[in-house]
Design a protein around this motif. Structure first.
Motif, PDB file in Angstrom:
ATOM      1  N   VAL B 607       0.854  -1.182   0.000  1.00  0.00           N
ATOM      2  CA  VAL B 607       0.000   0.000   0.000  1.00  0.00           C
ATOM      3  C   VAL B 607       0.886   1.225   0.000  1.00  0.00           C
ATOM      4  N   GLY B 608       0.760   2.075  -1.024  1.00  0.00           N
ATOM      5  CA  GLY B 608       1.614   3.250  -1.075  1.00  0.00           C
ATOM      6  C   GLY B 608       0.885   4.423  -1.703  1.00  0.00           C
ATOM      7  N   ALA B 609       1.231   5.614  -1.244  1.00  0.00           N
ATOM      8  CA  ALA B 609       0.647   6.806  -1.834  1.00  0.00           C
ATOM      9  C   ALA B 609       1.744   7.817  -2.088  1.00  0.00           C
ATOM     10  N   TYR B 632      -1.672  -1.584  -3.949  1.00  0.00           N
ATOM     11  CA  TYR B 632      -2.691  -0.536  -3.823  1.00  0.00           C
ATOM     12  C   TYR B 632      -1.957   0.786  -3.869  1.00  0.00           C
ATOM     13  N   LEU B 633      -2.207   1.545  -4.920  1.00  0.00           N
ATOM     14  CA  LEU B 633      -1.407   2.720  -5.189  1.00  0.00           C
ATOM     15  C   LEU B 633      -2.303   3.956  -5.179  1.00  0.00           C
ATOM     16  N   GLN B 661      -4.258  -1.867  -7.993  1.00  0.00           N
ATOM     17  CA  GLN B 661      -5.421  -1.000  -7.822  1.00  0.00           C
ATOM     18  C   GLN B 661      -4.904   0.411  -7.639  1.00  0.00           C
ATOM     19  N   ALA B 662      -5.088   1.237  -8.655  1.00  0.00           N
ATOM     20  CA  ALA B 662      -4.618   2.618  -8.558  1.00  0.00           C
ATOM     21  C   ALA B 662      -5.807   3.541  -8.300  1.00  0.00           C
ATOM     22  N   HIS B 672      -9.208   7.649  -2.387  1.00  0.00           N
ATOM     23  CA  HIS B 672      -7.898   7.418  -1.781  1.00  0.00           C
ATOM     24  C   HIS B 672      -7.637   5.920  -1.734  1.00  0.00           C
ATOM     25  N   VAL B 673      -6.419   5.609  -1.434  1.00  0.00           N
ATOM     26  CA  VAL B 673      -6.017   4.204  -1.424  1.00  0.00           C
ATOM     27  C   VAL B 673      -6.797   3.434  -0.346  1.00  0.00           C
ATOM     28  N   GLN B 674      -7.173   4.115   0.735  1.00  0.00           N
ATOM     29  CA  GLN B 674      -7.981   3.473   1.778  1.00  0.00           C
ATOM     30  C   GLN B 674      -9.311   2.982   1.211  1.00  0.00           C
TER      31      GLN B 674
END
Lengths: 159, 735
Positions: B607-609, B632-633, B661-662, B672-674
Motif C-alpha cells: 500500500v503506497g501513496a 494498492y497505489l 489497484q490505482a 484514496h487508497v484506503q
C-alpha cells in the motif's frame, strides 16, 4: 598432569618406618623420560622385597590422588601404607625431562633381594605399571635401564 | 539488576578468553565426529569373551583393551619392545588400523581446559566458564527484553544489522551455550577436586596360584556375560606377576577377577555421581554421543567469536555515539534541567543540541542521566529526552526512573517529555509515554505534550524545537549534528520528471555508485549493500543533517533509484531536483531491516501513496520468485504524479505484480487508497488469512488511515494491525 621444571637434587628425609639408619647410604635415582608425545607423566618409584612385598615408596610424581589408580601396582601394593606419600611426592614429570630423587637407605636393603620399581601413567595413553624393575644391588649402581614405554633410562648411584 | 552492563563487561573482558575456549572447543569437536565415523558397529549381543577370542587370534601379548566413548575399541600390546595401540573390530578381532588418540595437537586440548597454565589455568578456565554462564543468562534476559517476552521469542528481530546478528545468533545458540557452560562447571568441579565422584579404594585382592596356567579370557564367566557395549576398560593380568588379576571397568562398575579360577574376586558398583559425571562429560565433549551432537557442540563453540566480535563492535559504536556535553552547570544553579535516557547514546546527541541552544540563550543548563531525575532550587523547566529500548523497555541505566519519579513530590515547574523510538516496534516510544503518565499521575504539568521522534529524525526534532521556542517565548536554534556514516559519491545517470500537483513537481532519480576495490570491500568501505525499502541518507551542500529517502531499487539492480518531491523551502529536495545527469551527491545507506521483504513466496499487500510508492516499486522489480504481490497505489492525477506508471504496467505483464489497484484523488469521483482497500475488503481478508505480509509507505496521515481501514476489515478475523506488527507481518515506512 602438569609439566614441571627439572627436579634436581631433591633431598628426601628418611624418617619413615624403616630399619634404623645406623648404617645407611644415600642413593640418588635418576630417571630420564622419553619424548613420548604426551602430557606430564605420573610416576611411582618404590621398593619391593625379595618376595615381591611392598617395602617403601621413594617418590611419587603427580599431585592428584585420583589418578593414582593408574599407577596400578604401586597403588595396590602400597594401599596399606598410610604414610606412603609422606614427604615424597611432587609434580608430574614432562616428556623428555629428568627426575632426580635422593633417599637414605639402610645398608641392609642393598644386595638383599630388594628391587626398585617404577610405575608410570600418562593421561590418554596406556598405563604402565612395572615400567621398570631393577634389583637394588651394589653392582647395579650406575647401570642404566630402559623402561617399556615412557622411561628412556633409570639408574641409581650410591654416595 | 543491570543485566546489560553485566553482559557487556563480562562479554568483553573474560569474553576475550572465552573466545579462545570457544575456538579450541570448536576444534575439539572434530575428534568425536571423526571417531564416530571410525567406530565399528558391534552387535548388542556381542560379549567381551567373544571379542577376546577374536583378538587372541590377531594380536599377541595384549595388555589392555579400552572401549572409547565413541565405541572405538583399542587393544594395547607390545610388539617386541615396541608398544602398540590398534583399533580392532570386536566381532572378528581384526585390526582396523593403528590408534591415534587425536587428530589435533595436544596443546589444543590443554589450551581449552587449562589455558596451558596447569592447575592455575584450570581455575582460570573454570572462572571463564562461570562467566560464560552469566553471559548466557544475562543474554537470555536481554533477548527476552528485546523481543518482548517468551511469547515473542520467535518474533522477527529488529535493529541494526550488528544487533540483528547478535540477537539472531543468540536466539539459536543460547540453550546450547547455557548447557555447555553448566557442564563445563561440573567438569571443573571434578577436575579441581571439589567433588569426588569415585572411590579410590582398591579391594586388595590377588589371584591364587593353583599350579596351572591362567584361564583364557574368553572362558571367564564374568566376561561371557559382559556386553562389549558396556565395557570401558579391560586390563589383562601381568605376565610376570603370578598374583595379578584381571581388572574390568564397565558401565555398571569395576570388577577384579582371579586369573586362574576366573572367579569374581571383588566388585565395586559405579557410583551415581560417576554415572552423572559420564553424562555431563558426554554432553560437553560430544565423546560417545551421537555424532550430530558433537557437530552441534562444535558449531555452538564456534559461534562464540561471532558474539564477541559483534558485541565488541556494538559497544564501540555506542561509545562513539556518546557525545560529551560542555558547560554543564551544577544542578543547584541551573534553571534548565535536561534528563536523558539513552540506550546506545544517540539520544545524547539530541540532548546536547538542546543543551547548547538553551545555553546560547543565556540559560544555565544542567544535563544528566534520567536515573538522577530531580528538581533543583533554581529550576524553571525540566526536559526529559527518553529513548525506548527494544519493545517498550527503558534503557538499562534508567530502569528505575519511573520508580524514582513516583517517589518524588511534584514540583510547580513544567516537565516536557520527548520520546525517541522506532515505529517498527509496536510499542513505539512506550517508555517515554510511561514517563509522561507517571509525571501526570504525580501531579507534574507539561509545557508541551509528549512528542515521539521516529528513527532519530532530525526534521522532527527541529519541528519540536520550533514548538518549544514558541512555548518558551524565546528564539531557539537546535543545532543537531548526528554522527554521519562514511559517505559515498553517487553520480546521477537519469532523471524522469513528473509535473505533480500544487506546484510540487517530482522526479525519479537514478544514480550510479563507484565500484569499491577488494580492499575497500573487505574493510566494509564503499556503499553498503542495500535492498528496496532501505533508506539512502543524503546530505545537501551546506546542510549538516541528512534527509532519508526510501530506495526503489537494490544493489542487485545495479543502480540506486529514489523518488523525490520538491518541497517549498526544502534544502535537500530542491538540491536533488536541480541535479543534472553527471552531477554528484554525497550519500550513505541506512538499513531499514523491519521493512524489507523476507525472501519467501508469501502473498504481499503493498500500500503506497505519492512518492511512497517508490520502495514498493522496488519490491515488485525484484520479485523474481513471482510471489503474489498486490499493489494498492494512491496518486492525485494519472497525468501528473503516477510514478513508475509504465514500469508497473510492464511488471504486471511479467507477472511480477499480481494485481494493481490505482486510485487518483483529483479525478472526478476521486478516491484514496484506503477506499480501494475497503472496496476489496473480502480479498484483503482472504490474503491476510493466508499469511500475507503488509507493507505501507507514505505520509503519516495516509498510514493512520490505512491502519484504521485494515483494523475494520480484519476485525472479523479477530486480527488487528497491532497483532500483525507484533508478528512482523506489518511494517510501515512513513514520512
Amino acid at each position: 598432569m602438569n609439566k614441571t621444571p627439572l627436579l634436581a637434587g631433591l633431598i628426601v628425609a628418611g624418617t619413615f618406618a624403616l630399619p634404623a639408619l645406623a648404617h645407611g647410604r644415600t642413593v640418588t635415582v635418576t630417571t630420564q623420560l622419553k619424548a613420548y608425545g604426551g602430557d606430564g607423566a605420573y610416576l611411582a618409584l618404590y621398593l619391593v622385597d625379595a618376595k615381591g612385598a611392598y617395602a617403601r615408596t621413594l617418590w611419587v610424581a603427580g599431585g592428584k590422588a585420583k589418578y593414582y589408580k593408574h599407577l596400578a601396582d604401586w597403588n595396590r601394593l602400597s594401599a596399606a601404607d598410610g604414610r606412603r606419600l609422606a614427604g615424597v611426592s611432587g609434580a608430574s614429570v614432562g616428556a623428555g625431562r629428568t627426575l632426580k630423587v635422593t633417599a637414605d637407605l639402610a645398608d641392609a636393603l642393598i644386595d638383599a633381594g630388594y628391587e626398585i620399581r617404577l610405575d608410570a601413567a600418562v593421561e590418554n595413553l596406556r598405563d604402565s605399571p612395572a615400567e621398570i624393575r631393577l634389583p637394588l644391588t651394589a653392582a647395579n649402581a650406575g647401570r642404566a635401564q630402559a623402561g617399556r614405554q615412557y622411561i628412556q633410562s633409570l639408574s641409581y648411584e650410591f654416595q | 539488576m543491570d543485566w546489560k552492563r553485566l553482559h557487556r563487561w563480562l562479554g568483553l573482558i573474560p569474553g576475550s578468553i572465552l573466545l579462545v575456549l570457544g575456538l579450541t572447543g570448536a576444534l575439539l569437536a572434530i575428534d568425536p565426529v571423526q571417531q564416530a565415523w571410525q567406530a565399528p558397529a558391534a552387535a548388542d549381543s556381542l560379549t567381551v569373551a567373544d571379542m577376546l577370542e577374536g583378538v587372541s587370534r590377531t594380536i599377541s601379548g595384549v595388555e589392555e583393551i579400552r572401549r572409547l566413548p565413541s565405541g572405538v575399541l583399542v587393544a594395547y600390546s607390545f610388539d617386541g619392545e615396541q608398544p602398540r595401540a590398534d583399533r580392532i573390530d570386536p566381532a572378528s578381532g581384526d585390526i582396523l588400523g593403528s590408534y591415534q588418540p587425536s587428530v589435533l595437537p595436544r596443546w589444543v586440548k590443554n589450551l581449552h581446559r587449562s589455558l596451558l597454565l596447569g592447575d592455575a589455568g584450570r581455575w582460570g578456565a573454570a572462572i571463564v566458564a562461570a562467566c560464560m554462564l552469566l553471559i548466557s543468562a544475562s543474554g537470555l534476559v536481554l533477548l527476552l527484553r528485546h523481543l518482548g517476552g517468551w511469547k515473542q521469542l520467535p518474533a522477527q528481530v529488529r535493529g541494526s544489522s550488528l544487533q540483528r546478528v547478535h540477537v539472531l545468533a543468540g536466539r539459536m545458540a543460547l540453550a546450547m551455550l547455557l548447557l555447555i557452560s553448566v557442564t563445563a562447571l561440573c567438569m571443573s568441579a571434578v577436575t579441581l577436586g571439589m567433588v569426588a565422584i569415585d572411590s579410590d579404594a582398591e579391594p586388595g585382592v590377588t589371584s591364587l596360584p593353583i599350579g596351572q596356567p591362567g584361564m583364557a579370557g574368553s572362558q571367564i564367566p564374568f566376561l561371557r556375560d559382559l556386553a562389549v557395549a558396556d565395557l570401558r576398560k579391560l586390563s589383562f593380568p601381568d605376565a610376570s606377576d603370578a598374583e595379578d588379576t584381571w581388572k574390568v571397568v564397565s558401565r555398571g562398575g569395576e570388577a577384579w577377577i582371579d586369573r586362574y579360577s576366573g572367579r569374581l574376586l571383588a566388585w565395586h558398583d559405579a557410583t551415581p555421581a560417576q554415572q552423572f559425571y559420564d553424562w555431563v562429560r558426554m554432553l560437553h565433549s560430544g565423546e560417545g554421543a551421537w555424532w550430530p551432537w558433537a557437530l552441534l557442540l562444535g558449531l555452538t563453540a564456534g559461534s562464540i567469536p561471532l558474539f564477541w566480535l559483534s558485541g565488541l563492535l556494538m559497544w564501540r559504536q555506542a561509545r562513539r555515539d556518546l557525545p560529551r556535553i560542555g558547560n554543564n552547570s551544577p544542578l543547584a544553579q541551573a534553571d534548565m534541567l535536561i534528563f536523558v535516557a539513552s540506550e546506545g547514546g544517540s539520544t545524547w546527541a539530541f540532548a546536547r543540541a538542546l543543551h547548547e541552544a538553551l545555553a546560547r540563550n543565556g540559560h544555565r543548563v544542567h544535563s544528566a542521566g534520567l536515573e538522577h531525575f530531580q528538581s533543583g532550587p533554581q529550576a524553571r523547566q525540566i526536559f526529559i529526552l527518553a529513548a525506548t529500548y527494544g519493545n517498550g523497555q527503558p534503557p538499562a541505566h534508567a530502569s528505575r526512573a519511573i520508580a524514582r519519579i513516583e517517589e518524588q513530590r511534584a514540583g510547580a515547574l513544567p516537565v516536557t517529555v520527548l520520546g525517541f523510538g522506532d515505529r517498527q516496534f509496536p510499542a513505539f516510544c512506550a517508555f517515554a509515554a510511561a514517563i509522561e503518565q507517571a509525571l501526570l499521575r504525580q501531579g507534574w504539568s507539561g509545557l508541551l505534550p509528549l512528542e515521539r521522534i521516529h528513527g532519530q529524525s532530525a526534521q522532527q526534532f527541529m519541528l519540536w524545537g520550533e514548538a518549544l521556542a514558541r512555548a518558551l517565548g524565546e528564539p531557539l536554534t537546535l543545532d543537531y549534528r548526528p554522527r554521519l556514516p562514511e559517505m559515498t559519491t553517487l553520480r546521477l545517470t537519469a532523471r524522469q520528471e513528473y509535473p505533480g500537483c500544487d506546484d510540487r513537481p517530482s522526479v525519479i532519480l537514478r544514480f550510479r555508485w563507484p565500484r569499491a576495490g577488494i580492499r575497500d570491500r573487505l574493510l566494509g568501505r564503499g556503499l553498503a549493500r542495500f535492498a528496496a525499502g532501505d533508506l539512502v541518507g543524503i546530505v545537501p551542500p551546506g546542510g549538516a543533517v541528512p534527509r532519508h529517502y526510501s530506495l526503489a531499487s537494490g544493489s542487485e539492480d545495479g543502480f540506486l533509484e529514489i523518488c523525490v518531491r520538491r518541497l517549498p523551502g526544502g534544502l535537500c529536495s530542491t538540491h536533488l531536483f536541480g541535479l543534472a545527469p553527471g552531477d554528484t551527491v554525497q550519500a550513505f545507506i541506512r538499513p531499514n531491516p523491519g521493512f524489507a521483504l523476507p525472501d519467501d513466496s508469501r502473498p504481499v499487500i503493498l500500500v503506497g501513496a505519492g512518492t511512497g510508492v517508490a520502495p514498493l516499486a522496488g519490491f515488485i522489480r525484484r520479485n523474481d520468485r513471482r510471489a503474489p504481490m498486490h499493489l494498492y497505489l494512491g496518486a492525485r492525477d494519472p497525468a501528473r504524479d503516477f510514478y513508475f506508471g509504465p514500469e508497473i504496467a510492464h511488471w504486471r505483464s511479467e507477472g511480477r505484480v499480481a494485481s494493481v489497484q490505482a486510485t487518483f484523488s483529483r479525478l472526478p469521483g476521486g478516491a484514496h487508497v484506503q477506499d480501494a482497500l475497503r472496496h476489496d475488503a473480502e480479498r484483503v481478508r482472504d490474503l491476510v488469512s493466508r499469511g500475507a505480509l503488509v507493507r505501507v509507505c507514505g505520509s503519516h496521515a495516509m498510514a493512520r488511515g490505512v491502519a484504521a481501514v485494515l483494523d475494520g476489515i480484519l476485525a472479523s478475523l479477530r486480527l488487528s494491525v497491532q497483532q500483525l506488527k507484533i508478528k512482523g507481518r506489518y511494517a510501515e515506512d512513513v514520512f
